[in-house]
Design a protein around this motif. Structure first.
Motif, PDB file in Angstrom:
ATOM      1  N   ARG A 131       0.833  -1.213   0.000  1.00  0.00           N
ATOM      2  CA  ARG A 131       0.000   0.000   0.000  1.00  0.00           C
ATOM      3  C   ARG A 131       0.861   1.254   0.000  1.00  0.00           C
ATOM      4  O   ARG A 131       0.530   2.247  -0.654  1.00  0.00           O
ATOM      5  N   PHE A 132       1.976   1.217   0.721  1.00  0.00           N
ATOM      6  CA  PHE A 132       2.911   2.342   0.720  1.00  0.00           C
ATOM      7  C   PHE A 132       3.451   2.580  -0.691  1.00  0.00           C
ATOM      8  O   PHE A 132       3.424   3.708  -1.196  1.00  0.00           O
ATOM      9  N   ALA A 133       3.937   1.522  -1.333  1.00  0.00           N
ATOM     10  CA  ALA A 133       4.528   1.648  -2.670  1.00  0.00           C
ATOM     11  C   ALA A 133       3.506   2.169  -3.678  1.00  0.00           C
ATOM     12  O   ALA A 133       3.798   3.080  -4.473  1.00  0.00           O
TER      13      ALA A 133
ATOM     14  N   VAL B  57     -14.868  -1.559   2.270  1.00  0.00           N
ATOM     15  CA  VAL B  57     -14.848  -2.037   0.881  1.00  0.00           C
ATOM     16  C   VAL B  57     -16.009  -1.427   0.106  1.00  0.00           C
ATOM     17  O   VAL B  57     -15.827  -0.885  -0.995  1.00  0.00           O
ATOM     18  N   ALA B  58     -17.201  -1.525   0.669  1.00  0.00           N
ATOM     19  CA  ALA B  58     -18.393  -1.010  -0.019  1.00  0.00           C
ATOM     20  C   ALA B  58     -18.281   0.488  -0.267  1.00  0.00           C
ATOM     21  O   ALA B  58     -18.573   0.969  -1.374  1.00  0.00           O
TER      22      ALA B  58
ATOM     23  N   VAL C 232      -9.267   9.048 -14.094  1.00  0.00           N
ATOM     24  CA  VAL C 232      -8.717   7.695 -13.912  1.00  0.00           C
ATOM     25  C   VAL C 232      -7.924   7.623 -12.607  1.00  0.00           C
ATOM     26  O   VAL C 232      -8.076   6.681 -11.824  1.00  0.00           O
ATOM     27  N   LEU C 233      -7.098   8.619 -12.350  1.00  0.00           N
ATOM     28  CA  LEU C 233      -6.304   8.623 -11.110  1.00  0.00           C
ATOM     29  C   LEU C 233      -7.200   8.653  -9.880  1.00  0.00           C
ATOM     30  O   LEU C 233      -6.943   7.945  -8.900  1.00  0.00           O
ATOM     31  N   LEU C 234      -8.228   9.470  -9.925  1.00  0.00           N
ATOM     32  CA  LEU C 234      -9.127   9.570  -8.777  1.00  0.00           C
ATOM     33  C   LEU C 234      -9.905   8.280  -8.550  1.00  0.00           C
ATOM     34  O   LEU C 234     -10.181   7.920  -7.405  1.00  0.00           O
ATOM     35  N   VAL C 235     -10.238   7.565  -9.586  1.00  0.00           N
ATOM     36  CA  VAL C 235     -10.981   6.309  -9.462  1.00  0.00           C
ATOM     37  C   VAL C 235     -10.068   5.179  -8.975  1.00  0.00           C
ATOM     38  O   VAL C 235     -10.472   4.344  -8.157  1.00  0.00           O
ATOM     39  N   ILE C 236      -8.837   5.164  -9.457  1.00  0.00           N
ATOM     40  CA  ILE C 236      -7.904   4.077  -9.119  1.00  0.00           C
ATOM     41  C   ILE C 236      -7.623   4.001  -7.624  1.00  0.00           C
ATOM     42  O   ILE C 236      -7.555   2.911  -7.062  1.00  0.00           O
ATOM     43  N   TYR C 237      -7.475   5.142  -6.974  1.00  0.00           N
ATOM     44  CA  TYR C 237      -7.065   5.117  -5.568  1.00  0.00           C
ATOM     45  C   TYR C 237      -8.088   4.405  -4.669  1.00  0.00           C
ATOM     46  O   TYR C 237      -7.732   3.478  -3.951  1.00  0.00           O
TER      47      TYR C 237
ATOM     48  N   GLY D  13      -9.638  -3.154  -2.891  1.00  0.00           N
ATOM     49  CA  GLY D  13      -8.943  -4.408  -3.123  1.00  0.00           C
ATOM     50  C   GLY D  13      -8.015  -4.784  -1.980  1.00  0.00           C
ATOM     51  O   GLY D  13      -7.929  -5.954  -1.588  1.00  0.00           O
ATOM     52  N   ALA D  14      -7.323  -3.795  -1.430  1.00  0.00           N
ATOM     53  CA  ALA D  14      -6.410  -4.057  -0.312  1.00  0.00           C
ATOM     54  C   ALA D  14      -7.167  -4.517   0.927  1.00  0.00           C
ATOM     55  O   ALA D  14      -6.726  -5.431   1.634  1.00  0.00           O
ATOM     56  N   VAL D  15      -8.305  -3.908   1.189  1.00  0.00           N
ATOM     57  CA  VAL D  15      -9.097  -4.316   2.351  1.00  0.00           C
ATOM     58  C   VAL D  15      -9.676  -5.718   2.127  1.00  0.00           C
ATOM     59  O   VAL D  15      -9.721  -6.531   3.058  1.00  0.00           O
ATOM     60  N   LEU D  16     -10.074  -6.021   0.901  1.00  0.00           N
ATOM     61  CA  LEU D  16     -10.543  -7.383   0.603  1.00  0.00           C
ATOM     62  C   LEU D  16      -9.426  -8.401   0.846  1.00  0.00           C
ATOM     63  O   LEU D  16      -9.666  -9.470   1.416  1.00  0.00           O
ATOM     64  N   TRP D  17      -8.219  -8.079   0.426  1.00  0.00           N
ATOM     65  CA  TRP D  17      -7.077  -8.963   0.656  1.00  0.00           C
ATOM     66  C   TRP D  17      -6.864  -9.159   2.161  1.00  0.00           C
ATOM     67  O   TRP D  17      -6.626 -10.262   2.628  1.00  0.00           O
ATOM     68  N   GLN D  18      -6.970  -8.062   2.907  1.00  0.00           N
ATOM     69  CA  GLN D  18      -6.804  -8.130   4.367  1.00  0.00           C
ATOM     70  C   GLN D  18      -7.878  -9.013   4.990  1.00  0.00           C
ATOM     71  O   GLN D  18      -7.592  -9.809   5.882  1.00  0.00           O
TER      72      GLN D  18
END
Length: 182
Positions: free
Chosen positions: A14-16, A75-76, A41-46, A52-57
């Motif tokens: 997440r840092f990278a 996530v929602a 696109v940049l605003l949507v990606i973040y 996705g990171a929270v789902l992985w967690q």
């Protein structure tokens, strides 16, 4: 691999991601006076990456018995915000800044709750601070957006601070893990 190891790895990732995103966002946002496709696109990606990171967690968490409501809310909210940012940032930058502010507020609360619940895993103080600061910063973005201001470098600065908190958490977890293995 223990949950603490997985959290450490996730925090480094997440840092990278955030550092790269911040660099690109500062360059694009500094030049943007009007909505652009790249800024959208940049605003949507973040927030999409955040979801996705929270789902992985969630998937990595071995405690099946504990409530994970705050993570699922996160996530929602992040998915909904990604959609809202896609729409608002193509209409008007102040609207996108207001949406970003709402997201920071709403995402900061579950982040704080999750960090408190994960404190036994270690490295969570920075995440607690990050959640609290999100609420405060989000309020500022929301007010700026409502006032018609479109300073889109603000979200990049906010994400930079979040990246630093993820790095601190990853380092703290690494130290804790080395001590446990010594």
């Amino acid at each position: 691999m223990s949950y603490s190891h997985k959290l450490r790895d996730l925090y480094f990732i997440r840092f990278a991601f955030a550092i790269v995103w911040v660099g690109v966002m500062f360059v694009i946002a500094a030049k943007a006076a009007e909505p652009t496709a790249l800024l959208t696109v940049l605003l949507v990606i973040y927030p999409a990456f955040d979801a996705g990171a929270v789902l992985w967690q969630l998937r990595a968490d071995p405690e099946a018995g504990r409530s994970k409501t705050s993570e699922w809310i996160s996530v929602a909210v992040s998915v909904l915000v990604a959609i809202a940012l896609g729409i608002s940032s193509s209409i008007a930058l102040p609207a996108a800044l207001a949406v970003w502010g709402i997201w920071a507020i709403v995402a900061g609360i579950p982040q704080l709750i999750t960090a408190i619940r994960n404190r036994k895993a270690g490295g969570q103080v920075a995440q607690m601070l990050s959640g609290g600061i999100s609420v405060v910063a989000g309020s500022g973005f929301l007010l700026q957006g409502i006032q018609g201001k479109a300073m889109m470098t603000g979200p990049a600065g906010y994400a930079l601070l979040g990246a630093i908190f993820f790095l601190i958490s990853a380092i703290r977890l690494g130290i804790k893990l080395r001590k446990a293995n010594a």
